[in-house]
Design an enzyme around this catalytic site. Sequence first.
Site, PDB file in Angstrom:
ATOM      1  N   THR A  99      -3.254   5.195  -3.792  1.00 27.43           N
ATOM      2  CA  THR A  99      -1.967   6.137  -3.227  1.00 27.43           C
ATOM      3  C   THR A  99      -0.783   5.824  -3.892  1.00 27.43           C
ATOM      4  O   THR A  99       0.115   6.810  -3.679  1.00 27.43           O
ATOM      5  CB  THR A  99      -1.835   5.585  -1.552  1.00 27.43           C
ATOM      6  OG1 THR A  99      -1.861   4.223  -1.520  1.00 27.43           O
ATOM      7  CG2 THR A  99      -3.157   6.282  -0.812  1.00 27.43           C
ATOM      8  N   THR A 100      -0.663   4.656  -4.477  1.00 25.05           N
ATOM      9  CA  THR A 100       0.607   4.360  -5.285  1.00 25.05           C
ATOM     10  C   THR A 100       0.556   5.086  -6.581  1.00 25.05           C
ATOM     11  O   THR A 100       1.429   5.870  -6.727  1.00 25.05           O
ATOM     12  CB  THR A 100       0.865   2.824  -5.424  1.00 25.05           C
ATOM     13  OG1 THR A 100       0.480   1.966  -4.322  1.00 25.05           O
ATOM     14  CG2 THR A 100       2.209   2.634  -5.837  1.00 25.05           C
ATOM     15  N   ASP A 144      -8.924   0.221   2.469  1.00 24.59           N
ATOM     16  CA  ASP A 144      -8.873   0.651   1.224  1.00 24.59           C
ATOM     17  C   ASP A 144     -10.108   0.081   0.531  1.00 24.59           C
ATOM     18  O   ASP A 144     -10.607   1.025  -0.099  1.00 24.59           O
ATOM     19  CB  ASP A 144      -7.619  -0.107   0.374  1.00 24.59           C
ATOM     20  CG  ASP A 144      -6.336   0.717   0.727  1.00 24.59           C
ATOM     21  OD1 ASP A 144      -6.426   1.457   1.462  1.00 24.59           O
ATOM     22  OD2 ASP A 144      -5.365   0.473   0.006  1.00 24.59           O
ATOM     23  N   ASP A 177       0.807  -0.860  -0.130  1.00 17.45           N
ATOM     24  CA  ASP A 177       0.207  -0.130  -0.110  1.00 17.45           C
ATOM     25  C   ASP A 177       0.967   1.140  -0.091  1.00 17.45           C
ATOM     26  O   ASP A 177       1.615   1.436   0.805  1.00 17.45           O
ATOM     27  CB  ASP A 177      -1.045  -0.024   1.132  1.00 17.45           C
ATOM     28  CG  ASP A 177      -1.765   1.219   1.228  1.00 17.45           C
ATOM     29  OD1 ASP A 177      -2.392   1.613   0.367  1.00 17.45           O
ATOM     30  OD2 ASP A 177      -1.822   1.797   2.402  1.00 17.45           O
TER      31      ASP A 177
END
Length: 539
Positions: free
Chosen positions: A106-107, A407, A73
Site C-alpha cells: 500500500t505504501t 498484511d 502501513d
Amino acid sequence: MTSTLGPALMGPMGGGKGISDGQFSDKGKPTEVRLSNMNAAKAVSDAVRTSLGPKGMDKMIQTSTGEVVITNDGATILKHMAVLHPAARMLVELSQAQDIEAGDGTTSVVVLAGSLLGAAEKLLSQGIHPTTIAHSFQKAATKAVELLNDISIPVDMNDRESLMRAAATSLNSKIVSQYSSILAPIAVTAVTRLLSPVSSNVDLRDIRIVKKVGGTIEDTELVEGVALNQVVISSAGGPTRIDKARIGLIQFQLSSPKPDMDNQIVVNDYRQMDRILKEERQYLLNLCKRIKKTGCNVLLIQKSILRDAVTDLSLHFLAKLKIMVIKDVERDEIDFIAKSTGCKPVADIEAFTEDKLGSAELVEEFSQNGMKVVKVTGVKNPGKTVSIVCTGANQLVLEESERSLHDALCVVRCIVKKRALIAGGGAPEIHLSRLLTQHAQTLKGKESYCFQAFAEALEIIPTTLAENAGLNPIQIVTELRNRHSLGERTAGINVKKGIISNILEENVVQPLLVSTSALELATETVALILRIDDIQFTR
C-alpha cells in the site's frame, strides 16, 4: 502577419525546438488545475514515502477522539490523514484499492504514483499532450506487467517454505519485524487450512483474529477450533470447563418478558407481588429446563439491546444445571461461530431442539498473563474457519501486530490468487526500468519519450529503499543498474547489510500480484489525474 504569430506558436521551448512540431501548449486554467492536482497528490506521496521498506520510519497519528495510532502501513496512515484536496484524496483511495486487491504494497503504490506524476509533469512542460502521456503510460504499464510475468517464479501451494518467505518479507517492514518467525508460520497455516484443491481465492473473513491485551506478541497462537472474544460468566458459580460439550447458540433472552411499550403496573397487595415474582421464577426455570433437556451444556447468548440477555436468576438456574454461559455474542460473530462449531442459531425456545446443537470435545476458559480466552477444541464436524489469538503488552502494540498479521495473511492470499513469486528489494523495478528503456528506443515520436519517463519513474522504489536505510541512493541505484546489465536479474538492495546482493538468497520475495496490481492501479490513477483539466465546485 506571420512575424507576429511566429513567437507565439513557438511556445515555451523557444525557437520551436520542442519534442514535436505541432507542439501542445495549453494556457491558463487547465495548466494550473493540472499542476495543483499533481502537487497535492505528490505531497501525499511524499508523506508516506519515508515509511517504505524494512528500514522505513513509523508515523504517530492522533485521531479526533484523542486515540494514538503508531504504524508504518501505508493504507492505515492515509486513512487517518485529513486530506481535503480532491486529487490528493484519489491517492488515499488508491492505497485502499491496493489494500483490497493485494493487501500489501500500500505504501509502494502511492510512492509509485507520486513518481509517475513527477515524470508526467516534466513531459507536460516539454509540450506533450496529457492524453498522449496517459495513453503511453498505460501501454508501458501493460508491457511492464508482461515483463514481470516473465521473471516470476511459479510456486506450489504445498511448498510451505516459499509461502513462509513471502509472509516473512511482508512482516520485515513492520514494527513487529523481530517476531516474523512467530507470525509468518501462523499466517501460512491459517490460509492453507482454508484452501480446497480447486480454490483460487480465500475469504479472510473466515480467519478470526481475537485481540487480547496481556502477555507479549510471542504468545500469539493459532487455535485448533474456535477462540471467543467473550469470557465465561462464572458469577453465579457456573462451570468454566466442559468436556464433551454440546453447544447451543440462542438469539432470545433469558429474562422476564417485557411489553414493547413503556408501562407501569401498580401492585397494592403483597400477595400479588409474591405471585408476580413466583411467575417470573417459574418462567425462567421452565426456559432453563427446556434448554437442559436438549442435552445442551454450553450456551452462547447473543447480545440484546431491548432487555437483559440474562438475569441473575436465570444465571443461577443455569449454574445449578451445570450449563456454561457465555453472553454478549455480537451479531456479526453469529455466522462465524455457527460455521465453526456446527451449531445453528435459534431465535425462539420452541425451536430449540437437539439437532440445533454443535459438538466439541472441550470448551474451556484459559487465563494467562491477566487475559482470559475461551477456546473450543475438538469440534466434531468443523467448518473451514480459523481463529488466531493475537496478544500484545498494550493496545498500541496489539493494534499494530494485528495489522501486520493481516498484511501477512493477505500476502499468502495473493499467492493463492496468482501462484507466482518475484524477488523483492527493488530488483524487479530496476529490471523493468532497464527493459522498458530498451523498448523505448524501438518506438517513434512522443511515445518513446513517455516510455523512457515511465521507466525512470520506476526507479523511485529502489531509490527510496536506499534512502530510508541511510545509504547513498545514487551510488546504490547505479550499482544496481550495473549488476542488472551484467545479467544478474535478482540483484537487489540488501537493506540489512547495506549492500547489493542476490536478493533470493536473502529470502526476500513478494507475490507477483502485489507488484502487478501496484503498477496497474498507480498508472490508472495517474492517467485519471492527467485527464482532469478543470475542477467545478457545486453549491
